[in-house]
Write an enzyme that holds these catalytic residues in place. Structure first.
Site, PDB file in Angstrom:
ATOM      1  N   SER A  39       0.936  -1.225   0.154  1.00  0.00           N
ATOM      2  CA  SER A  39      -0.301   0.125  -0.334  1.00  0.00           C
ATOM      3  C   SER A  39       0.983   1.283  -0.186  1.00  0.00           C
ATOM      4  O   SER A  39       1.890   0.996   0.554  1.00  0.00           O
ATOM      5  CB  SER A  39      -1.440   0.095   0.827  1.00  0.00           C
ATOM      6  N   LYS A  40       0.556   2.288  -0.510  1.00  0.00           N
ATOM      7  CA  LYS A  40       1.293   3.276  -0.377  1.00  0.00           C
ATOM      8  C   LYS A  40       1.457   3.869   0.916  1.00  0.00           C
ATOM      9  O   LYS A  40       1.907   4.226   1.199  1.00  0.00           O
ATOM     10  CB  LYS A  40      -0.557   4.646  -1.414  1.00  0.00           C
ATOM     11  N   ARG A  41       0.648   3.736   1.892  1.00  0.00           N
ATOM     12  CA  ARG A  41       1.443   4.135   3.972  1.00  0.00           C
ATOM     13  C   ARG A  41       2.422   3.177   3.696  1.00  0.00           C
ATOM     14  O   ARG A  41       3.495   3.932   4.160  1.00  0.00           O
ATOM     15  CB  ARG A  41      -0.423   3.678   4.110  1.00  0.00           C
ATOM     16  N   GLY A  59       5.036   3.816  -0.042  1.00  0.00           N
ATOM     17  CA  GLY A  59       5.362   4.944  -0.525  1.00  0.00           C
ATOM     18  C   GLY A  59       5.440   4.609  -2.046  1.00  0.00           C
ATOM     19  O   GLY A  59       4.797   3.790  -2.444  1.00  0.00           O
TER      20      GLY A  59
END
Ligand code: GLU
Length: 493
Positions: free
Chosen positions: A246-248, A251
């Site tokens: 995930s982006k969280r 990154g």
């Protein structure tokens, strides 16, 4: 097979990440293989989280990857009336009902169930309200949601998933789920089905994170009197610690944009993505577009989750090593015309481009990038590792200077002489340059390697690279002579 119509329906709440791109790719491959159609539908009903920036990013990412669609983009919000009408139809036909239970009441029941360690399920006090009771509550201004009336019966809702085989869920296990919020907005479960029916979707190919929705959606299809499509649920992509990427937590490394910005070739990324969850029986790794379309099948999608092998703590790799090795493969082997524009645009960005490369020096330029790409990893390397070919201001690898220059004091004298000899050559090319260098080594009674390796370092800054006589030819007489004369500067530091 019936007419294949598949869809990619992203929610535009962030950038296009590699999981989404893989979903799009599998749908695209399946459509292409069966001469079907891919529909792009932007599921923008969540107004608070959907952004134009995200829509633009998704479209840009798909375009960059070469994933083309045949219809759309359609926007889910444009069909809001139809979603509401379908909810109304379900209400009218007694297949859904208005639920006036307050949030607090439901929360209390949920907590009670939790305290008793029971699974909470809405137990339907509003399911059997009479028409009068409903009218009375509405007249009193009580807010309500609309719930789907799950048939109360024994047995299961099941389907034959193309990847997972038979998947079944008992009716008992399916509560009367909400299809319209109290603000009158229909929810994903309903909108998505209504849109798939309108778009005549034959196969729903999506991530296993949606597996829990499928039985409920099948009930909606049936209630609306529509044919249920085939389903194929793909494995999730996890990191090495088995966490969903995930982006969280990861990154930009999981954004398609990252690969574009870091010099990946679009097809190389597609090739990498397809292997994240799919394989051939002989584990082939490199596929042309046509080959992949030809051999792609839903049945060979893996059951188990795939691993995105990225080690934050290993500076050598800035992403999954397999992604890099696949990119290297294409970078080094595709016809040079396929990377020319990418290299051009990066050199332009770095201020290393000259318009001659598109004019008188075009042949030189193509030949040069063809020569130097053999050890490169990404398009970015042309401007970094290959900088000496396009600019006089390039860096020297410390190890190369130590090994190839500083160890040989004599080069300080020899290179200016060699420079004069190169400059004096009436015809300068790789053969005459080789003759000159070897001849001089014989005169000096040293190994030609001393001059050749030293020249590589002073001329390109590097320890390794393509054949040195090719390099001498490509760099050209004037540049070679000038740089060799300047050798003393490397001893000064
Ligand atoms: N908008 C949903 C998502 O992005 C679509 C899910 C589906 O394919 O049905 O996850």
């Amino acid at each position: 097979m019936t007419d294949v119509r598949v869809r990619f329906p992203p929610s535009p709440t962030g950038y296009l990440h590699i999981g989404g791109a893989r979903t799009a790719l599998y749908n695209w491959l399946f459509a292409k293989k069966h001469n079907g159609k891919l529909i792009l539908r932007i599921e923008d009903t969540d107004a608070d989280r959907s952004t134009q920036e995200s829509i633009d990013g998704i479209i840009e990412g798909l375009n960059w990857l070469g994933i083309t669609w045949d219809e759309g983009p359609y926007f889910q919000t444009e069909f809001a009336d139809e979603h509401v009408a379908c909810a109304q139809k379900l209400l009218d036909e007694g297949k859904a009902y208005k639920c006036f239970c307050s949030k607090e009441e439901l929360e209390e029941k949920r907590e009670l169930a939790q305290a008793e360690k029971k699974d909470y399920q809405y137990n339907g006090p509003c399911r059997n309200l009479s028409t009068e009771e409903v009218a009375e509550k509405e007249a009193g201004g009580l807010p309500y949601v609309i719930r789907f009336k799950t048939p109360k019966m024994d047995g299961v809702v099941d389907f034959d998933d193309k990847v997972l085989g038979n998947v079944a869920r008992t009716y008992d296990d399916i509560e009367d789920f909400v299809i319209v919020r109290s603000n009158g907005k229909p929810l994903y479960l309903l909108c998505n089905v209504v849109d798939d029916i309108r778009d005549r979707i034959s196969h729903v190919i999506r991530g296993q994170d949606h597996l829990g929705n499928t039985a409920r959606q099948i009930l909606i299809y049936r209630a609306l009197g529509a044919e249920v499509p085939e389903f194929a649920h793909m494995p999730l992509t996890l990191d090495l610690k088995k966490a969903k990427i995930s982006k969280r937590s990861h990154g930009e490394i999981v954004a398609v944009q990252f690969y574009k910005a870091n010099g990946f070739l679009p097809w190389a990324l597609c090739n990498f993505l397809v292997l994240l969850g799919w394989s051939t029986s002989d584990d082939q790794e490199i596929f042309s577009r046509e080959e992949l379309i030809d051999c792609f099948t839903l049945e060979r999608i893996n059951h188990s989750n795939s691993i995105f092998n990225y080690r934050k703590d290993d500076p050598k790799f800035f992403t999954d090593p397999k992604a890099i090795s696949i990119n290297e493969h294409y970078l080094r082997t595709v016809p040079i015309e396929e990377i020319y524009l990418l290299v051009k645009s990066d050199l332009q960005e770095q201020g290393l481009w000259s318009d001659d490369y598109d004019g008188d020096k075009k042949e030189w330029f193509l030949h040069t990038i063809d020569l130097i790409r053999s050890r490169f990893h990404t398009i970015k390397d042309f401007a970094v590792l290959g900088r000496a070919y396009f600019d006089d201001d390039y860096e020297f690898e410390e190890k190369a200077v130590r090994k190839n220059i500083l160890k040989h004091e004599g080069l300080k004298e020899w290179f200016p002489v060699l420079a004069d000899r190169f400059a004096a050559l009436p015809e300068y090319n790789k053969d005459t340059a080789e003759e000159a260098i070897r001849g001089y080594a014989t005169e000096l009674e040293i190994k030609p390697g001393v001059l050749i390796n030293g020249a590589r370092t002073i001329l390109t800054g590097r320890l390794a690279g393509p054949g040195m006589f090719d390099v001498l030819e490509v760099l050209g007489q004037e540049r070679v002579a000038r740089r060799l004369r300047d050798v003393a500067k490397l001893y000064d530091v």
